[in-house]
Motif scaffolding. Structure first.
Motif, PDB file in Angstrom:
ATOM      1  N   ASP A 117       0.843  -1.201   0.000  1.00  0.00           N
ATOM      2  CA  ASP A 117       0.000   0.000   0.000  1.00  0.00           C
ATOM      3  C   ASP A 117       0.880   1.254   0.000  1.00  0.00           C
ATOM      4  OD1 ASP A 117      -2.309  -1.500   0.022  1.00  0.00           O
ATOM      5  OD2 ASP A 117      -2.691  -1.258   2.169  1.00  0.00           O
ATOM      6  N   GLY A 118       1.939   1.244   0.796  1.00  0.00           N
ATOM      7  CA  GLY A 118       2.834   2.389   0.844  1.00  0.00           C
ATOM      8  C   GLY A 118       3.745   2.468  -0.368  1.00  0.00           C
ATOM      9  N   ALA A 119       4.297   1.335  -0.770  1.00  0.00           N
ATOM     10  CA  ALA A 119       5.236   1.322  -1.892  1.00  0.00           C
ATOM     11  C   ALA A 119       4.571   1.754  -3.195  1.00  0.00           C
ATOM     12  CB  ALA A 119       5.821  -0.080  -2.057  1.00  0.00           C
ATOM     13  N   LEU A 120       3.295   1.426  -3.356  1.00  0.00           N
ATOM     14  CA  LEU A 120       2.577   1.706  -4.600  1.00  0.00           C
ATOM     15  C   LEU A 120       1.619   2.882  -4.453  1.00  0.00           C
ATOM     16  CD1 LEU A 120       1.725  -2.010  -5.510  1.00  0.00           C
ATOM     17  CD2 LEU A 120       3.756  -0.693  -6.134  1.00  0.00           C
ATOM     18  N   SER A 121       1.929   3.809  -3.580  1.00  0.00           N
ATOM     19  CA  SER A 121       1.038   4.939  -3.328  1.00  0.00           C
ATOM     20  C   SER A 121       0.856   5.792  -4.576  1.00  0.00           C
ATOM     21  CB  SER A 121       1.595   5.808  -2.198  1.00  0.00           C
ATOM     22  OG  SER A 121       2.776   6.476  -2.630  1.00  0.00           O
ATOM     23  N   ARG A 122      -0.263   6.478  -4.635  1.00  0.00           N
ATOM     24  CA  ARG A 122      -0.540   7.343  -5.788  1.00  0.00           C
ATOM     25  C   ARG A 122       0.535   8.411  -5.949  1.00  0.00           C
ATOM     26  NH1 ARG A 122      -7.093   8.556  -5.418  1.00  0.00           N
ATOM     27  NH2 ARG A 122      -7.785   6.393  -5.764  1.00  0.00           N
ATOM     28  N   GLN A 123       0.984   8.967  -4.833  1.00  0.00           N
ATOM     29  CA  GLN A 123       2.009  10.009  -4.893  1.00  0.00           C
ATOM     30  C   GLN A 123       3.302   9.466  -5.497  1.00  0.00           C
ATOM     31  OE1 GLN A 123       2.888  11.848  -1.141  1.00  0.00           O
ATOM     32  NE2 GLN A 123       4.528  13.117  -1.962  1.00  0.00           N
ATOM     33  N   ARG A 124       3.707   8.266  -5.089  1.00  0.00           N
ATOM     34  CA  ARG A 124       4.940   7.688  -5.620  1.00  0.00           C
ATOM     35  C   ARG A 124       4.801   7.406  -7.116  1.00  0.00           C
ATOM     36  NH1 ARG A 124       8.215   5.910  -2.048  1.00  0.00           N
ATOM     37  NH2 ARG A 124       6.534   5.167  -0.734  1.00  0.00           N
ATOM     38  N   VAL A 125       3.647   6.882  -7.507  1.00  0.00           N
ATOM     39  CA  VAL A 125       3.418   6.600  -8.921  1.00  0.00           C
ATOM     40  C   VAL A 125       3.443   7.893  -9.732  1.00  0.00           C
ATOM     41  CG1 VAL A 125       1.739   5.751 -10.608  1.00  0.00           C
ATOM     42  CG2 VAL A 125       2.145   4.465  -8.488  1.00  0.00           C
ATOM     43  N   ALA A 126       2.778   8.924  -9.242  1.00  0.00           N
ATOM     44  CA  ALA A 126       2.739  10.201  -9.957  1.00  0.00           C
ATOM     45  C   ALA A 126       4.132  10.810 -10.069  1.00  0.00           C
ATOM     46  CB  ALA A 126       1.790  11.169  -9.258  1.00  0.00           C
ATOM     47  N   SER A 127       4.906  10.753  -8.994  1.00  0.00           N
ATOM     48  CA  SER A 127       6.265  11.295  -9.026  1.00  0.00           C
ATOM     49  C   SER A 127       7.126  10.528 -10.014  1.00  0.00           C
ATOM     50  CB  SER A 127       6.888  11.233  -7.629  1.00  0.00           C
ATOM     51  OG  SER A 127       6.203  12.073  -6.723  1.00  0.00           O
ATOM     52  N   GLY A 128       6.987   9.207 -10.026  1.00  0.00           N
ATOM     53  CA  GLY A 128       7.758   8.401 -10.960  1.00  0.00           C
ATOM     54  C   GLY A 128       7.425   8.719 -12.406  1.00  0.00           C
ATOM     55  N   ARG A 129       6.155   8.885 -12.704  1.00  0.00           N
ATOM     56  CA  ARG A 129       5.758   9.230 -14.073  1.00  0.00           C
ATOM     57  C   ARG A 129       6.349  10.569 -14.494  1.00  0.00           C
ATOM     58  NH1 ARG A 129      -0.637   7.558 -13.394  1.00  0.00           N
ATOM     59  NH2 ARG A 129      -0.400   5.331 -13.862  1.00  0.00           N
ATOM     60  N   ARG A 130       6.304  11.536 -13.579  1.00  0.00           N
ATOM     61  CA  ARG A 130       6.837  12.853 -13.887  1.00  0.00           C
ATOM     62  C   ARG A 130       8.338  12.781 -14.168  1.00  0.00           C
ATOM     63  NH1 ARG A 130       9.506  16.024 -10.681  1.00  0.00           N
ATOM     64  NH2 ARG A 130       8.781  14.982  -8.770  1.00  0.00           N
ATOM     65  N   LEU A 131       9.066  12.013 -13.346  1.00  0.00           N
ATOM     66  CA  LEU A 131      10.507  11.923 -13.523  1.00  0.00           C
ATOM     67  C   LEU A 131      10.888  11.134 -14.764  1.00  0.00           C
ATOM     68  CD1 LEU A 131      11.381  11.400  -9.775  1.00  0.00           C
ATOM     69  CD2 LEU A 131      12.067  13.351 -11.179  1.00  0.00           C
ATOM     70  N   HIS A 320      -1.721 -19.294   0.746  1.00  0.00           N
ATOM     71  CA  HIS A 320      -2.651 -19.722  -0.303  1.00  0.00           C
ATOM     72  C   HIS A 320      -3.915 -18.878  -0.360  1.00  0.00           C
ATOM     73  CE1 HIS A 320      -4.598 -21.714   3.123  1.00  0.00           C
ATOM     74  NE2 HIS A 320      -5.670 -21.849   2.361  1.00  0.00           N
ATOM     75  N   ARG A 321      -4.169 -18.075   0.677  1.00  0.00           N
ATOM     76  CA  ARG A 321      -5.387 -17.266   0.696  1.00  0.00           C
ATOM     77  C   ARG A 321      -5.180 -15.890   0.051  1.00  0.00           C
ATOM     78  NH1 ARG A 321      -6.663 -15.803   5.630  1.00  0.00           N
ATOM     79  NH2 ARG A 321      -8.828 -15.351   5.062  1.00  0.00           N
ATOM     80  N   GLY A 322      -3.990 -15.614  -0.429  1.00  0.00           N
ATOM     81  CA  GLY A 322      -3.709 -14.328  -1.050  1.00  0.00           C
ATOM     82  C   GLY A 322      -3.350 -14.475  -2.519  1.00  0.00           C
ATOM     83  N   PRO A 323      -2.943 -13.380  -3.153  1.00  0.00           N
ATOM     84  CA  PRO A 323      -2.563 -13.416  -4.566  1.00  0.00           C
ATOM     85  C   PRO A 323      -1.369 -14.334  -4.813  1.00  0.00           C
ATOM     86  CG  PRO A 323      -2.907 -11.162  -3.817  1.00  0.00           C
ATOM     87  CD  PRO A 323      -2.898 -12.021  -2.588  1.00  0.00           C
ATOM     88  N   ALA A 324      -1.283 -14.831  -6.059  1.00  0.00           N
ATOM     89  CA  ALA A 324      -0.187 -15.711  -6.458  1.00  0.00           C
ATOM     90  C   ALA A 324       0.553 -15.082  -7.638  1.00  0.00           C
ATOM     91  CB  ALA A 324      -0.722 -17.085  -6.844  1.00  0.00           C
ATOM     92  N   PHE A 325       1.861 -15.299  -7.682  1.00  0.00           N
ATOM     93  CA  PHE A 325       2.687 -14.729  -8.745  1.00  0.00           C
ATOM     94  C   PHE A 325       3.687 -15.782  -9.226  1.00  0.00           C
ATOM     95  CE2 PHE A 325       1.400 -11.418  -5.852  1.00  0.00           C
ATOM     96  CZ  PHE A 325       1.003 -10.372  -6.673  1.00  0.00           C
ATOM     97  N   LEU A 326       3.904 -15.813 -10.531  1.00  0.00           N
ATOM     98  CA  LEU A 326       5.039 -16.533 -11.079  1.00  0.00           C
ATOM     99  C   LEU A 326       6.151 -15.515 -11.303  1.00  0.00           C
ATOM    100  CD1 LEU A 326       3.589 -19.084 -13.665  1.00  0.00           C
ATOM    101  CD2 LEU A 326       4.548 -19.560 -11.406  1.00  0.00           C
ATOM    102  N   VAL A 327       7.334 -15.783 -10.780  1.00  0.00           N
ATOM    103  CA  VAL A 327       8.438 -14.835 -10.878  1.00  0.00           C
ATOM    104  C   VAL A 327       9.597 -15.481 -11.631  1.00  0.00           C
ATOM    105  CG1 VAL A 327       7.750 -13.531  -8.853  1.00  0.00           C
ATOM    106  CG2 VAL A 327       9.244 -15.504  -8.563  1.00  0.00           C
ATOM    107  N   ALA A 363      -7.264 -11.007  -3.889  1.00  0.00           N
ATOM    108  CA  ALA A 363      -7.564 -10.287  -2.644  1.00  0.00           C
ATOM    109  C   ALA A 363      -6.583 -10.705  -1.551  1.00  0.00           C
ATOM    110  CB  ALA A 363      -8.989 -10.581  -2.205  1.00  0.00           C
ATOM    111  N   TRP A 364      -6.067  -9.722  -0.835  1.00  0.00           N
ATOM    112  CA  TRP A 364      -5.219 -10.013   0.317  1.00  0.00           C
ATOM    113  C   TRP A 364      -6.083 -10.403   1.521  1.00  0.00           C
ATOM    114  CZ3 TRP A 364      -0.325 -10.494  -0.861  1.00  0.00           C
ATOM    115  CH2 TRP A 364       0.225  -9.717  -1.881  1.00  0.00           C
ATOM    116  N   PRO A 365      -5.607 -11.308   2.338  1.00  0.00           N
ATOM    117  CA  PRO A 365      -6.343 -11.667   3.566  1.00  0.00           C
ATOM    118  C   PRO A 365      -6.128 -10.610   4.644  1.00  0.00           C
ATOM    119  CG  PRO A 365      -4.332 -12.950   3.439  1.00  0.00           C
ATOM    120  CD  PRO A 365      -4.402 -12.150   2.165  1.00  0.00           C
TER     121      PRO A 365
END
Length: 432
Positions: A117-131, A320-327, A363-365
């Protein structure tokens, strides 16, 4: 790559004690925000070695002045000039706040979804796009030179130092001297201190400007001194590798590190997937790598149109109750920068958010309460009582503990995801 320590140990879902314990570029987690991550070589685990919890630290047998004089002889024997050493150590005394941080053992942790939630905040995303737009020409050059995606570089920049705004204000020499004198990993700290003195001797930065985190991470991309000496770049050609105040040098240095760590411009870092009913969750293990074609054959949905021969591991950050990712391999390359699966996941998702992607469908648990440190210790001790071997109980959920949890879950007929939960601890408490 640095700030605190144990708030993140619960988030070591992919790396601790596994084959993915890697040499990393930074000392620990991002200093720019209260977001836990876990590759702290000084405050938590030296990459490539088993995680350790609260270590008993013996008080130094000599005074700081006696230690300093002995270290001076060692530094001069390693080629550091007396002038450089004496200038760097002028007025240096142990920093009590560094020792307090090094020995801190927070009881409670933040779950992965709060980190994201903090790492992907709207402010961080907006700043990254601007830069990305503002420095378009620089990123064109960096991609051409190093073959590392610009969005990934900006994501690292954003998490490590809030795009250069927060790089730490502690003297690197004083912090590392304190840790070498009475920290939990004095040998590692001495190696970093020698590397920092070499940086000063080369003339890249003045001692007064060599500032960073309490564990020695420096600059806009938070390199530890040994990583700086190997990978820092003078991209603007002014004769100094200035990762503190020159964006071009800092970003090029991060790009160089990722390039030499194996970044492949043609491949994704990973992607979110959905798992079929009755899936064997024991396959969610960092040591298990399968071609994408095999994951498809197992019923995994959402796999991108990437090359079917690419190897991927299954990551379940919240069980197993949260999102899954292949990395894939690029995810492992990010782990070389900061050895935390949660950090690497945040970098991948944030890099996609800049272009409108990176949304998590699963969905996160969020109702789950992470185990406290004392509860993690209790869980490990109770696993031992039931005949399952998590290694020496230390409150850190590493590979051995996850294997023990999986075995216990399998004995109960539960989904064997290796994830520690309050429900699991409750079941262990009910055992005779």
């Amino acid at each position: 790559m640095f700030l605190t320590l144990l708030p993140a140990l619960m988030l070591r879902t992919f790396t601790a004690g596994s084959a993915l314990s890697l040499v990393v570029a930074c000392a620990a987690e991002p200093i720019a925000q209260t977001l836990p991550s876990v590759s702290d070589a000084l405050a938590a685990t030296l990459p490539g070695q088993p995680a350790q919890a609260a270590n008993l630290v013996e008080m130094p047998a000599v005074s700081f002045e006696q230690w300093r004089d002995g270290f001076r002889q060692k530094a001069l024997a390693q080629g550091i000039s007396a002038e450089v050493f004496d200038r760097a150590f002028a007025g240096v005394e142990p920093d009590p706040s560094v020792i307090a941080a090094d020995r801190s053992q927070p009881e409670f942790t933040r779950p992965v979804w709060q980190y994201l939630d903090g790492a992907l905040s709207r402010q961080r995303v907006a700043s990254g796009r601007r830069l990305l737009d503002e420095h378009r020409a620089l990123f064109d050059q960096l991609e051409a030179r190093y073959g590392v995606d610009r969005a990934v570089l900006v994501a690292i920049w954003g998490l490590e130092s809030s795009f250069g705004d927060i790089i730490g204000d502690k003297s690197i020499i004083r912090s590392l001297a304190t840790l070498a004198y009475e920290g939990r990993r004095p040998d590692f700290a001495e190696d970093q201190l020698l590397a920092a003195l070499r940086i000063l001797q080369k003339g890249d930065v003045d001692p007064s400007r060599m500032r960073g985190s309490w564990a020695g991470a420096m600059g806009q991309t938070q390199f530890i001194p040994t990583t700086y000496n190997e990978h820092a770049v003078d991209f603007d050609g002014d004769g100094r590798r200035d990762v503190w105040s020159t964006e071009a040098d800092a970003l090029a240095s991060a790009a160089h590190y990722l390039q030499t760590s194996g970044w492949d411009f043609r491949e994704p870092w990973g992607f979110e997937v959905s798992l079929p009913e009755g899936f064997d969750y024991a396959l969610a293990d960092a040591d298990i790598r399968k071609p994408l074609s095999e994951w498809r054959a197992l019923g995994v949905k959402g796999i991108s149109e990437a090359d079917d021969t690419m190897l991927a591991s299954l990551l379940l950050p919240a069980g197993h109750r949260g999102p899954a990712f292949l990395v894939l391999d690029n995810f492992r390359t990010i782990l070389r920068y900061n050895n935390s699966s949660t950090y690497a996941l945040a970098i991948g998702l944030l890099s996609e958010r800049f272009d409108g992607g990176g949304q998590i469908e699963g969905a996160w648990p969020r109702g789950d309460q992470p185990l406290s440190r004392s509860e993690r210790l209790e869980l490990q001790e109770r696993l031992v009582q039931q005949g399952f071997d998590p290694g020496t109980p230390d409150g850190i959920i590493g590979a051995n503990t996850r294997r023990a949890i999986r075995s216990y879950q399998q004995s109960l007929g539960w989904p064997a995801d290796g994830h520690p939960t309050q429900q699991l601890l409750g079941r262990l408490r009910a055992e005779p």
